[in-house]
Design a protein around this motif. Structure first.
Motif, mmCIF file in Angstrom:
data_model
loop_
_atom_site.group_PDB
_atom_site.id
_atom_site.type_symbol
_atom_site.label_atom_id
_atom_site.label_comp_id
_atom_site.label_asym_id
_atom_site.label_seq_id
_atom_site.Cartn_x
_atom_site.Cartn_y
_atom_site.Cartn_z
ATOM 1 N N VAL A 63 0.818 -1.219 0.000
ATOM 2 C CA VAL A 63 0.000 0.000 0.000
ATOM 3 C C VAL A 63 0.851 1.268 0.000
ATOM 4 O O VAL A 63 0.297 2.373 -0.083
ATOM 5 C CB VAL A 63 -0.964 0.029 1.211
ATOM 6 N N LYS A 64 2.154 1.106 0.068
ATOM 7 C CA LYS A 64 3.036 2.265 0.137
ATOM 8 C C LYS A 64 2.840 3.143 -1.102
ATOM 9 O O LYS A 64 2.806 2.654 -2.232
ATOM 10 C CB LYS A 64 4.490 1.781 0.234
ATOM 11 N N GLY A 65 2.695 4.421 -0.862
ATOM 12 C CA GLY A 65 2.497 5.349 -1.961
ATOM 13 C C GLY A 65 1.037 5.563 -2.327
ATOM 14 O O GLY A 65 0.708 6.481 -3.074
ATOM 15 N N ARG A 66 0.166 4.698 -1.826
ATOM 16 C CA ARG A 66 -1.272 4.821 -2.128
ATOM 17 C C ARG A 66 -2.084 5.162 -0.887
ATOM 18 O O ARG A 66 -3.101 5.869 -0.986
ATOM 19 C CB ARG A 66 -1.792 3.504 -2.732
ATOM 20 N N PHE A 67 -1.678 4.656 0.269
ATOM 21 C CA PHE A 67 -2.398 4.878 1.514
ATOM 22 C C PHE A 67 -1.614 5.853 2.378
ATOM 23 O O PHE A 67 -0.371 5.859 2.378
ATOM 24 C CB PHE A 67 -2.562 3.566 2.291
ATOM 25 N N THR A 68 -2.357 6.657 3.134
ATOM 26 C CA THR A 68 -1.747 7.583 4.077
ATOM 27 C C THR A 68 -2.471 7.489 5.407
ATOM 28 O O THR A 68 -3.697 7.636 5.448
ATOM 29 C CB THR A 68 -1.810 9.029 3.559
ATOM 30 N N ILE A 69 -1.717 7.266 6.466
ATOM 31 C CA ILE A 69 -2.297 7.215 7.806
ATOM 32 C C ILE A 69 -2.004 8.533 8.513
ATOM 33 O O ILE A 69 -0.934 9.122 8.337
ATOM 34 C CB ILE A 69 -1.737 6.005 8.607
ATOM 35 N N SER A 70 -2.982 8.997 9.275
ATOM 36 C CA SER A 70 -2.801 10.240 10.016
ATOM 37 C C SER A 70 -3.579 10.160 11.318
ATOM 38 O O SER A 70 -4.448 9.300 11.482
ATOM 39 C CB SER A 70 -3.249 11.441 9.181
ATOM 40 N N SER A 71 -3.254 11.080 12.200
ATOM 41 C CA SER A 71 -3.835 11.051 13.538
ATOM 42 C C SER A 71 -4.297 12.437 13.931
ATOM 43 O O SER A 71 -3.601 13.429 13.679
ATOM 44 C CB SER A 71 -2.775 10.547 14.522
#
Length: 127
Positions: A63-71
């Motif tokens: 998923v690297k480059g397509r998904f972004t996790i944030s908080s």
């Protein structure tokens, strides 16, 4: 401790979805939050995690480059922005908490290291 995942749905390949994991009952900034997914007939696999204690994020290669996790600490919520979705991303997505913050340090994802799990949210990507 409660975790509530939401935001799943049906999307065409190439589309986007944003998942949310609302957390309560613990000191959010001390934890790591991990997203896992489980496709039919497959084992649960780690997708991404955010270590709120270290301020670091990690992703599975798939998923690297397509998904972004944030908080968002004020909202006690972790988000997973999923772009360029593929049919192989179809799965039930779960968020889980890691109170030690030792299972989100860039050495993979460990189902057994999680303290609590939210109910999953289904993501279906059509081709």
């Amino acid at each position: 401790v409660q975790l509530q995942a939401s935001g799943g749905g049906l999307v065409q390949a190439g589309g986007s979805l944003r998942l949310s994991c609302a957390a309560s009952g613990f000191t959010f900034d001390d934890y790591a939050i991990v997203w896992f997914r489980q496709a039919p007939g497959k084992e649960r696999e780690g997708v991404s995690c955010i270590n709120n204690r270290l301020g670091r994020t990690y992703y599975a290669d798939s998923v690297k480059g397509r998904f972004t996790i944030s908080s968002d600490s004020a909202a006690n919520t972790v988000y997973l922005q999923m772009n360029s979705l593929k049919p192989e991303d179809t799965a039930v997505y779960y968020c889980a908490s890691d109170s030690s913050a030792l299972y989100c340090i860039g050495y993979g994802f460990f189902v057994g290291g999680m303290d609590n799990w939210g109910k999953g949210t289904l993501v279906t990507v059509s081709s």
